[in-house]
Write an enzyme that holds these catalytic residues in place. Structure first.
Site, short mmCIF file in Angstrom:
data_model
loop_
_atom_site.label_atom_id
_atom_site.label_comp_id
_atom_site.label_asym_id
_atom_site.label_seq_id
_atom_site.Cartn_x
_atom_site.Cartn_y
_atom_site.Cartn_z
N CYS A 242 -13.94 4.73 82.32
CA CYS A 242 -14.44 5.32 81.08
C CYS A 242 -15.80 6.00 81.30
O CYS A 242 -15.85 7.05 81.92
CB CYS A 242 -14.50 4.26 79.97
SG CYS A 242 -14.56 4.98 78.30
N GLN A 246 -16.95 9.31 83.81
CA GLN A 246 -17.74 10.48 83.45
C GLN A 246 -18.98 10.61 84.33
O GLN A 246 -19.35 11.71 84.75
CB GLN A 246 -18.14 10.40 81.98
CG GLN A 246 -16.95 10.41 81.03
CD GLN A 246 -17.31 9.88 79.65
OE1 GLN A 246 -18.47 9.60 79.35
NE2 GLN A 246 -16.30 9.74 78.79
N HIS A 327 -8.80 2.67 79.56
CA HIS A 327 -9.17 1.28 79.85
C HIS A 327 -7.98 0.55 80.45
O HIS A 327 -7.09 0.10 79.72
CB HIS A 327 -9.64 0.58 78.57
CG HIS A 327 -11.06 0.89 78.22
ND1 HIS A 327 -12.11 0.11 78.67
CD2 HIS A 327 -11.60 1.90 77.51
CE1 HIS A 327 -13.25 0.64 78.22
NE2 HIS A 327 -12.96 1.72 77.52
N GLU A 329 -7.73 -2.36 81.72
CA GLU A 329 -7.66 -3.79 81.44
C GLU A 329 -7.06 -4.11 80.08
O GLU A 329 -6.67 -5.24 79.80
CB GLU A 329 -9.08 -4.41 81.53
CG GLU A 329 -9.94 -4.23 80.31
CD GLU A 329 -10.38 -2.79 80.05
OE1 GLU A 329 -10.77 -2.49 78.92
OE2 GLU A 329 -10.33 -1.97 80.99
#
Length: 356
Positions: A242, A246, A327, A329
């Site tokens: 995430c 970036q 994400h 997870e």
């Protein structure tokens, strides 16, 4: 008790207060389209101080569960729902009581899907959740005052597995507990370091790999982390999630841009370019990597979002470096995105970049 959600453009949604009745907050108004997982979302550090709207009309149906929180505190600034259901979970605690304990206000009885449409059309907007109506001038003054009182993130601790033979240095920009848990499940010892850590501190750990975590806000606000990434990416297998994705892009000369209303939900399709497999992912971010800026950076796109084709994965050509915008997870039903962790483990064990 009445509560008012007031947007900077003057749009006002009156409703009924719950959670901490006296609390008033200011921040960006965002929405999440997931049908479950409100506890994980509200404790996700990436939502720090944002006013979180749930488009699913009924929230609170299963109370609060042990092991579902992603940090030690409710990180969202406020909760906006159509209808609050105060069912206790296995802990015996309802969503309402849990929010009271964390001093977080909520509002129910508003049209959350209308809010989502407003944000889709006009973008994320500054918003107040207050106990009385305000004029435009009062909005500006109150917003500035309340933003100055916003909470700071609570840091999650690392995890030690005495049998683990792989140490991961995790640069914590606002990491979710689920990321740490998945690394441990892969047989890793996780050492959490602050974003102010020096390259030498990481070298002293002699880690098998480095992970740059998720976190809140604009990636351009994290310029101080970029030299750390540059100092590590050629020496260790490195992964970014995430915000970490970036920042990997920025560290290598690419640019990022603000999305109109972000990607926040559990239903975002992502196509992995090497295999052409499409997986369903959970996402929570307001910025994206500009694909036109990747030329001459050494970065290659490995995945794209199925709806708007934004960049969802990168690799640094010639190095065991990978990142994803989603994400991995947070299994939103299917768990196929969690292959990211086994991929990262393979990079740490072999140092060879393989298809995600």
């Amino acid at each position: 008790m009445n509560k008012y959600l007031i947007l900077e453009d003057g749009t006002t949604y009156p409703g009924t207060a719950f959670g901490d009745l006296g609390a008033q907050v200011a921040g960006e108004l965002v929405f999440n389209t997931a049908m479950t997982g409100y506890q994980a979302s509200l404790t996700d550090p990436s939502y720090l101080n944002q006013l979180l709207t749930f488009t699913n009309p009924l929230i609170g149906t299963y109370g609060i569960w042990p092991g579902q929180s992603q940090s030690k505190q409710v990180t969202a600034g406020a909760v906006i729902v159509r209808q609050l259901e105060n069912e206790p979970g296995p802990t015996g605690q309802t969503l309402d009581a849990w929010l009271v304990d964390h001093h977080v206000p909520g509002i129910e009885g508003v049209d959350t899907r209308a809010i989502a449409m407003h944000l889709r059309e006009d973008g994320t907007i500054k918003t107040l959740l207050v106990n009385q109506l305000v004029t435009p001038t009062e909005f500006t003054n109150l917003y500035s005052r309340l933003v100055g009182q916003q909470k700071l993130p609570a840091r999650n601790a690392g995890a030690t597995d005495p049998t683990a033979n792989l140490t991961v240095a995790l640069i914590d920009l606002g990491v979710k507990q689920g990321i740490i848990d998945n690394l441990v499940d892969c047989g890793c010892r996780v050492v959490v370091l602050p974003p102010s850590a020096a390259v030498a501190e990481v070298h002293e750990l002699n880690p098998a790999g480095v992970l740059i975590s998720n976190g809140p806000g604009d990636p351009l606000d994290y310029q101080a982390v970029l030299p750390l990434i540059r100092g590590l990416e050629h020496d260790y297998p490195l992964a970014g999630i995430c915000l970490g994705h970036q920042l990997l892009a920025l560290a290598n000369g690419a640019t990022t841009y603000r999305l109109p209303f972000g990607h926040r939900g559990a239903n975002h399709p992502v196509t992995l370019l090497a295999s052409q497999q499409t997986i369903m992912t959970s996402q929570n971010h307001g910025y994206a990597v500009d694909p036109t800026s990747l030329k001459k950076t050494g970065l290659k796109v490995t995945a794209v979002e199925g709806n708007d084709h934004t960049v969802e994965g990168l690799t640094l050509v010639g190095y065991p470096v990978i990142s994803v915008q989603f994400h991995p997870e947070a299994g939103p039903g299917p768990n196929d995105a969690r292959n990211f962790f086994s991929h990262f483990k393979q990079l740490m064990e072999t140092g060879v970049t393989v298809n995600a």
